[in-house]
Write an enzyme that holds these catalytic residues in place. Structure first.
Site, PDB file in Angstrom:
ATOM      1  N   VAL A  56       0.840  -1.201   0.000  1.00 52.81           N
ATOM      2  CA  VAL A  56       0.000   0.000   0.000  1.00 52.81           C
ATOM      3  C   VAL A  56       0.877   1.253   0.000  1.00 52.81           C
ATOM      4  CG1 VAL A  56      -1.820   1.251   1.206  1.00 52.81           C
ATOM      5  CG2 VAL A  56      -1.813  -1.254   1.210  1.00 52.81           C
ATOM      6  N   TYR A  57       1.831   1.295   0.897  1.00 58.18           N
ATOM      7  CA  TYR A  57       2.734   2.448   0.978  1.00 58.18           C
ATOM      8  C   TYR A  57       3.518   2.616  -0.319  1.00 58.18           C
ATOM      9  CZ  TYR A  57       6.577   5.395   2.623  1.00 58.18           C
ATOM     10  OH  TYR A  57       7.506   6.401   2.770  1.00 58.18           O
ATOM     11  N   ALA A  58       4.094   1.526  -0.805  1.00 57.06           N
ATOM     12  CA  ALA A  58       4.890   1.613  -2.029  1.00 57.06           C
ATOM     13  C   ALA A  58       4.047   2.119  -3.196  1.00 57.06           C
ATOM     14  CB  ALA A  58       5.508   0.252  -2.350  1.00 57.06           C
TER      15      ALA A  58
END
Length: 242
Positions: free
Chosen positions: A152-154
């Protein structure tokens, strides 16, 4: 770097801690006035106490669309101009996607992508009118590598990296430079979601950056001749790949 940003007004979002705080201190040391944007009013007050009138605190909840839209008007009211935007505020969601909370996903995507886009969108007309300006976005090494432990962050950083590089090509003709700094893991509150064993391993192996080291890169980008744009700097600890 004393005096290199003399006469400049910078805005740093997420200025109360981590990379934002380090960036704020570096710009102050270089002579800039810095408008510090954060929800943590107490931390911003402490910055003012330490650095005096060079710090202009703005308590803004960037996730509130109405509050977020006040950023530029309040900056111009308090400082009269805007030369530098360091869009640094962000959040982190790591781990397996199936374990992620959907509310946390929404919040992170809003802060890491939507807020950055809106902040840049709002300041560009002022910079275009003045035919000068610098926009730097805190991205991540995760924008360049499909990190399996933080999908999700990436993904949010891949999106914002595309945004930075496309907007840069739209506004360079107005004298505006747009770039991003993409650090590997930095010792900040964003690592709170890391598994304890992974964080310990990274600390023990010297595979984490200090926030001040990232701020040094931001200053390098800001202090290049106007004929040069540093479009993206990837910064990682030397031992990160061990």
């Amino acid at each position: 770097m004393a005096g290199e940003l003399e006469g400049k007004v910078a805005v740093v979002t997420g200025a109360a801690s981590g990379i934002g705080l380090a960036s704020t201190k570096a710009m102050l040391a270089a002579g800039a006035r810095v408008v510090t944007v954060d929800r943590d009013g107490a931390a911003l007050k402490a910055l003012c106490s330490a650095h005096g009138d060079a710090v202009i605190p703005l308590v803004i909840d960037l996730l509130d669309p109405t509050d977020c839209a006040t950023l530029l008007p309040r900056v111009l009211q308090s400082a009269g101009q805007l030369d530098i935007l360091h869009a640094n505020a962000g959040a982190y969601v790591g781990g397996d996607l199936v374990d992620a909370d959907s509310t946390a996903i929404d919040r992170m995507l809003n802060l890491n992508i939507n807020v950055v886009m809106k902040n840049v969108h709002d300041v560009l007309p002022h910079m275009i009118e003045r035919r000068t300006g610098d926009v730097i976005v805190t991205s991540s090494l995760a924008a360049h590598f499909p990190t399996p432990w933080e999908p999700v962050y990436a993904s949010s950083k891949w999106a914002i990296n595309c945004f930075v590089q496309t907007v840069r090509r739209q506004v360079y003709k107005h004298g505006i430079r747009v770039g991003s700094v993409s650090p590997g893991p930095v010792i900040t509150a964003l690592l709170a979601d890391w598994p304890p064993e992974k964080l310990k391993e990274a600390r023990d192996s010297g595979s984490l950056l200090e926030a001040g080291e990232v701020a040094d890169v931001v200053m390098f980008m800001l202090t290049r001749p106007r004929s040069m744009t540093i479009r993206d700097v990837v910064v990682l600890p030397t031992n990160f790949d061990l």
